[in-house]
Design an enzyme around this catalytic site. Sequence first.
Site, PDB file in Angstrom:
ATOM      1  N   GLU A 154      -1.370  -0.320  -0.761  1.00  0.00           N
ATOM      2  CA  GLU A 154      -1.385   0.395   0.708  1.00  0.00           C
ATOM      3  C   GLU A 154       0.372   0.673   1.252  1.00  0.00           C
ATOM      4  O   GLU A 154      -0.174  -0.233   2.621  1.00  0.00           O
ATOM      5  CB  GLU A 154      -2.537  -0.146   2.224  1.00  0.00           C
ATOM      6  CG  GLU A 154      -3.820   0.564   1.726  1.00  0.00           C
ATOM      7  CD  GLU A 154      -4.533  -0.215   3.302  1.00  0.00           C
ATOM      8  OE1 GLU A 154      -4.571  -1.030   3.688  1.00  0.00           O
ATOM      9  OE2 GLU A 154      -6.042   0.466   2.897  1.00  0.00           O
ATOM     10  N   GLU A 306     -11.055   1.453  -2.076  1.00  0.00           N
ATOM     11  CA  GLU A 306     -11.982   0.934  -1.754  1.00  0.00           C
ATOM     12  C   GLU A 306     -13.122   2.062   0.040  1.00  0.00           C
ATOM     13  O   GLU A 306     -12.486   2.566   0.213  1.00  0.00           O
ATOM     14  CB  GLU A 306     -10.807  -0.218  -0.448  1.00  0.00           C
ATOM     15  CG  GLU A 306      -9.858  -1.106  -1.300  1.00  0.00           C
ATOM     16  CD  GLU A 306      -8.880  -1.034  -0.588  1.00  0.00           C
ATOM     17  OE1 GLU A 306      -9.320  -1.273   1.246  1.00  0.00           O
ATOM     18  OE2 GLU A 306      -7.472  -1.767  -0.872  1.00  0.00           O
TER      19      GLU A 306
HETATM   20  C1  GLA Z   1      -7.404  -2.961   3.053  1.00  0.00           C
HETATM   21  C2  GLA Z   1      -6.977  -2.914   2.226  1.00  0.00           C
HETATM   22  C3  GLA Z   1      -7.755  -4.460   1.771  1.00  0.00           C
HETATM   23  C4  GLA Z   1      -8.573  -4.918   2.585  1.00  0.00           C
HETATM   24  C5  GLA Z   1      -8.883  -3.925   3.735  1.00  0.00           C
HETATM   25  C6  GLA Z   1      -9.544  -4.842   4.220  1.00  0.00           C
HETATM   26  O1  GLA Z   1      -7.822  -1.231   2.544  1.00  0.00           O
HETATM   27  O2  GLA Z   1      -6.104  -3.021   0.968  1.00  0.00           O
HETATM   28  O3  GLA Z   1      -7.054  -5.384   1.155  1.00  0.00           O
HETATM   29  O4  GLA Z   1      -7.462  -5.943   3.194  1.00  0.00           O
HETATM   30  O5  GLA Z   1      -8.570  -2.971   4.087  1.00  0.00           O
HETATM   31  O6  GLA Z   1     -10.840  -3.374   5.112  1.00  0.00           O
END
Ligand code: GLA
Length: 656
Positions: A154, A306
């Site tokens: 991210e 995710e």
């Molecule tokens: C993001 C991050 C993860 C985690 C999630 C929690 O998507 O990539 O490492 O912190 O948020 O929702």
Amino acid sequence: MRPTLAAAGRGRILFGGDYNPEQWPEETWQDDVRLMKDARVNSVTLGVFSWSKLEPEPGAREFGWLDRLMDLMHEGGIGVVLATPTASPPPWMGRLHPDTLPRDADGRTEVWGGRQHFSHSSATYRRYAAAITEDLAARYGTHPALTMWHINNEYCTFDYGDEAAAAFRRWLREKYRTLDALNSAWGTAFWSQGYDTWDGILPPRHAHYLKNPAQVLDFRRFTSDMLLECFTAERDIVRRHTPHTPVTSNFMPLWIGQDAWRWAEQEDVVSVDLYPDPRDPLGGQRGALVQDLTRSQARGPWMLMEQAAGPVNWRGVNHPKSRGLNRLWSLQAVARGADAVCYFQWRQSRQGAEKFHSGMVSHAGEHGRTYQEVRQLGHELARIGSSVTGSQIVSDVAILHDWHSWWAGAHEGRLSAEVDLPEVLTAWHRALWEAHLATDFAHPEHDLSGYRLVVVPQLYLLTDAAVDNLLRYVHGGGTLVCGFLTGVADEDDRVRPGGMDARLRELFGIRTLHEWWPLEAGETVECEGFRGTLWSEEIEAEPGVARTVPYRGGELDGLPAVLHNGRAWYVSTLPEPEALRELLASVAEGAGVRPVLAGLPDGVEAVRRGELLFLLNHGREPVTVEVPGDHRELLGGEKVTGSLTLGRYGVAVLRS
Ligand code: GLA
């Protein structure tokens, strides 16, 4: 030909998630594998935040634990998406090399103790990141468990520090070549901002009053480009070692910081993290929007990198998912083109900042509802995988979206802080979603000729090339519907004469755009047959050119709220949801666009992917859906003739 998601999935839907075993004693690992196999997990992402474990002091390498895990995964038949750990440098890096730490616009340094505390412009950071990436690729490039590379995580940092300032100047020199060109593009005649030397240019740091909008816009462009450079530098290292292994980096959903169209072109697999709020009545639609956008960026199957099996921990109040909701939203992603359904994270942490964020295995363990539902889903995905993967979705409608326009339109000196582009996009996408019209996203300069209907919720900034493209599209027989505040500025964020590009005004039949009339939060404006929200405009139509729907009452009484000139429509307010849905449904019908399925009950989503028809009930009550003909339902295996009933959050996957 670059490798695709199919190379990693080999006919299966990838199912699994971020796995952070370094947080657990090694005895737990065996148990993890047992449960993963039980839930049909076939993919884990390792190493996302493992830098200090891998490189506990500068230049050291501790690979033994990762060797054991890679082998363990391979023995368990579980593929590994191996991450470069570069999103969270170890504490020693910031301590020994403060130049690796980013500074915010107010000059505050972001230190270690959280994550993402790296400066995209820091030569030292980039050197360390390249070195650990090189060693990971060399060590695991030939490991049989490796299926994909996940670069960083991210990408989202901004940096206003000195090294970033120097990089910004280099970027600007490359773009403008001369100071005259920069001064002209930035409109520095305003407020005495003319630059006489490149060295005088800074990132848009803390200032007394409103910052120069063109400078802020270029800084956003620069930031996206710098982060992309960090990505491509690591990508190129792993590609050198493993040319046949796909590479990705996960996007945040509809995140303002990266020009995701440009980024997606640099990735083998486009992946996204998606966390709709389980309590949001529009959660399903918000998810669908991100899924449509990601599929369009991928131009085919994409990866849900995710999602949460239960609550997240970063909203004010964090709710778990009701029984069945995780399954519904996961299968929705598959319906809308995902060939991978993954989570953050496998096992819920007991320590650290995310110990209340759910995992596939929650604190309740294997007998908990969360794991049991995950397990059921894993089995179902395994059942439908070979029928789904690789197949495409055909849409006759495209929504246009562009990050540069978003950046420019979000400047603090705008007319209304109530206008939030993601919410405007959501409103227009919702109208199409509720009308059951399959929808892609596209960039305003993409070839649009394959679409019967193109919808522009808002493109405040349009390049000349984008305006040409829209005109070419309409003149070539396409139908175009544009929302308010479109075509206002050119690519330097200079307002176009007349407040809207002249060729667009002509297209819509607008003689004069006298004034913009933003509305207060919650205020509405009467229009004939519906109410508008958020915005209105004082427009004088070109007599005899356009048909119009007028405003009624108030300042704008009798002036056009909606203009319709041949195949071009302009909507100068945001109609309330039902009205926008009806408008788009009728324009779509006129353009020859058919809904996915006729006569669907409210709250039921229908998606055709390849040969399959997905039906998803977003409601808590059972509904009956008419599906003419004979079908086989793939999740349960039953025959379906004529109609079927979907229970609460129920899903059916039909093959005719
Ligand atoms: C993001 C991050 C993860 C985690 C999630 C929690 O998507 O990539 O490492 O912190 O948020 O929702």
